[in-house]
Write an enzyme that holds these catalytic residues in place. Structure first.
Site, mmCIF file in Angstrom:
data_model
loop_
_atom_site.group_PDB
_atom_site.id
_atom_site.type_symbol
_atom_site.label_atom_id
_atom_site.label_comp_id
_atom_site.label_asym_id
_atom_site.label_seq_id
_atom_site.Cartn_x
_atom_site.Cartn_y
_atom_site.Cartn_z
ATOM 1 N N PRO A 98 0.840 -1.203 0.000
ATOM 2 C CA PRO A 98 0.000 0.000 0.000
ATOM 3 C C PRO A 98 0.876 1.255 0.000
ATOM 4 C CG PRO A 98 -0.764 -1.572 1.645
ATOM 5 C CD PRO A 98 0.543 -2.083 1.137
ATOM 6 N N GLU A 201 17.133 -14.325 0.196
ATOM 7 C CA GLU A 201 17.295 -13.928 -1.202
ATOM 8 C C GLU A 201 18.759 -13.536 -1.436
ATOM 9 O OE1 GLU A 201 14.413 -10.936 -2.167
ATOM 10 O OE2 GLU A 201 14.712 -11.193 -4.314
HETATM 11 C C1 6MZ Z 1 12.033 -8.478 -2.478
HETATM 12 C C2 6MZ Z 1 10.542 -7.528 -3.942
HETATM 13 C C3 6MZ Z 1 11.104 -8.246 -5.013
HETATM 14 O O1 6MZ Z 1 4.425 -4.022 -3.865
HETATM 15 O O2 6MZ Z 1 4.694 -2.059 -5.367
HETATM 16 N N1 6MZ Z 1 9.562 -6.771 -4.442
HETATM 17 N N2 6MZ Z 1 10.998 -7.656 -2.695
HETATM 18 N N3 6MZ Z 1 12.620 -9.187 -3.463
HETATM 19 C C4 6MZ Z 1 12.202 -9.085 -4.731
HETATM 20 N N4 6MZ Z 1 12.887 -9.807 -5.678
HETATM 21 C C5 6MZ Z 1 13.125 -9.435 -7.003
HETATM 22 N N5 6MZ Z 1 10.415 -7.933 -6.125
HETATM 23 C C6 6MZ Z 1 9.477 -7.025 -5.757
HETATM 24 O O3 6MZ Z 1 5.589 -4.311 -6.044
HETATM 25 C C7 6MZ Z 1 6.930 -3.886 -6.012
HETATM 26 C C8 6MZ Z 1 7.519 -4.126 -4.641
HETATM 27 O O4 6MZ Z 1 7.572 -5.530 -4.345
HETATM 28 C C9 6MZ Z 1 8.738 -5.850 -3.623
HETATM 29 C C10 6MZ Z 1 9.484 -4.542 -3.380
HETATM 30 O O5 6MZ Z 1 9.127 -4.019 -2.120
HETATM 31 C C11 6MZ Z 1 8.978 -3.669 -4.518
HETATM 32 O O6 6MZ Z 1 9.062 -2.298 -4.250
HETATM 33 P P1 6MZ Z 1 4.417 -3.544 -5.282
HETATM 34 O O7 6MZ Z 1 3.184 -3.949 -6.034
#
Ligand code: 6MZ
Length: 349
Positions: A98, A201
């Site tokens: 959010p 990760e």
């Molecule tokens: C950790 C990740 C990610 O939430 O704005 N996000 N967090 N590792 C990853 N590996 C590649 N990929 C995405 O989607 C984007 C957000 O998801 C998380 C990060 O917080 C990123 O800003 P939303 O829909």
């Protein structure tokens, strides 16, 4: 005729909304915001290209500039759901953080409402896909924001008629520490929310992983370095096995984000060979330029899986969804109805 992997009914459990936005939708957003001067190579890693994980997080920030109003969030959610449905995904758990829009009046609450509205519209349009939602906690926000997100999740958990099923902890693994998130995650668990936690990760954070496993989470995201061959330990593996915690495995994302050196070296192999619950996921089908059918295809060739094994992998993924048992039963019968057609008609095509 459809290819096997696309016709295979699939479950997607690790999909971040903003990183799932396709190039077609990004194009629409770029046209609305030409002043940002964003190019496709700033939001997508094409075939054969890689980035560091740090660079991936920079890309996510660029995408966020394109989706800073409730109208955008609604539009991208609908597009993403349609695309997953077209790829043969029958059950999707979307997750998203959010966010307030500084100049657009978007609040964290209206952000979630826009996503839920898009999910409901897709349902009304009889799209052949069941979609649920997880609120994400970004590690960057620390414990205070995390607790606020839990409160917001609680509101929607009780009012969304089963659409909100859980909470995700994600964000840059180099930022913050697990100890900041244990209380919020426990609070979420006590409310009845399921927990999907990004873990391992990046390397050498064993102390964090032990803390997270103490919860324990209901699913693990990535889990790249948990097993002893990758620098983790037998002790960690034993806890994960004891609780049978499913692992969300994202092949292309890990290879393009350079946390895994090649598909053949992916930790999918370790967990799959140990008969552990594994779910193939896309992570961000937009940024990583993939889709779930392609991930199954890659698993088939990298790990020498048969079509029957791909089927089992997909069928077993139903066990690990966060929606209730009645939804699982419905999906299992959907899968069983589709099986004869899939194996008689499209196999070997
Ligand atoms: C950790 C990740 C990610 O939430 O704005 N996000 N967090 N590792 C990853 N590996 C590649 N990929 C995405 O989607 C984007 C957000 O998801 C998380 C990060 O917080 C990123 O800003 P939303 O829909």
């Amino acid at each position: 005729m459809m290819q096997f992997h696309q016709a295979l009914p699939k479950v997607e459990l690790h999909a971040h909304l903003n990183t799932c936005i396709s190039s077609t939708t990004i194009e629409k957003l770029m046209l609305q915001k030409p002043h940002l001067n964003i190019q496709h190579n700033m939001t997508m890693i094409r075939k054969g290209q890689t980035r560091t994980l740090e660079e991936c997080f920079d890309m996510f920030k660029i995408i966020h500039q394109l989706t800073d109003s409730v109208e955008h969030i609604f539009m991208v959610t609908k597009d993403v759901i349609k695309e997953f449905a077209a790829d043969g995904v029958k059950y999707l758990e979307l997750r998203s953080t959010p966010r307030d829009g500084n100049t657009t009046g978007m609040s964290k609450k209206s952000y979630v409402e826009a996503i839920l509205e898009a999910i409901k519209q897709c349902r009304q349009e009889n799209m052949d896909i069941d979609v649920r939602f997880l609120l994400s906690i970004d590690r960057r926000g620390g414990p205070t924001v995390a607790m606020e997100t839990v409160k917001l999740a609680e509101e929607f958990f009780t009012s969304s008629d089963g659409l909100v099923v859980g909470l995700d902890l994600s964000g840059d693994p180099e930022v913050g520490h697990a100890k900041s998130f244990i209380d919020p995650l426990n609070a979420a668990r006590n409310i009845g929310l399921k927990l999907a936690v990004h873990m391992a990760e990046v390397q050498n954070k064993n102390e964090e992983w032990e803390l997270f496993l103490g919860l324990p989470p209901d699913r693990i995201g990535h889990g790249t370095f948990l097993h002893p061959e990758a620098g983790g330990s037998d002790q960690l593996v034993n806890i994960i096995k004891k609780h049978q915690i499913p692992i969300e495995l994202c092949l292309t994302s890990n290879v393009k984000g350079q946390t895994v050196s090649s598909y053949n070296c992916h930790h999918f192999q370790y967990w799959y060979n140990h008969g552990h619950p594994c779910v193939l996921c896309t992570d961000g089908k937009g940024v990583f330029a993939s889709n779930l059918s392609q991930e199954y295809q890659i698993a088939e060739s990298a790990f020498n899986l048969s079509k029957a094994q791909l089927w089992d992998l997909s069928f077993r993924s139903i066990n690990y969804i966060f929606a209730p048992e009645s939804v699982k039963s419905h999906l299992r019968s959907q899968w069983n109805d589709l099986k004869p057609g899939l194996f008689n008609e499209v196999l070997h095509k």
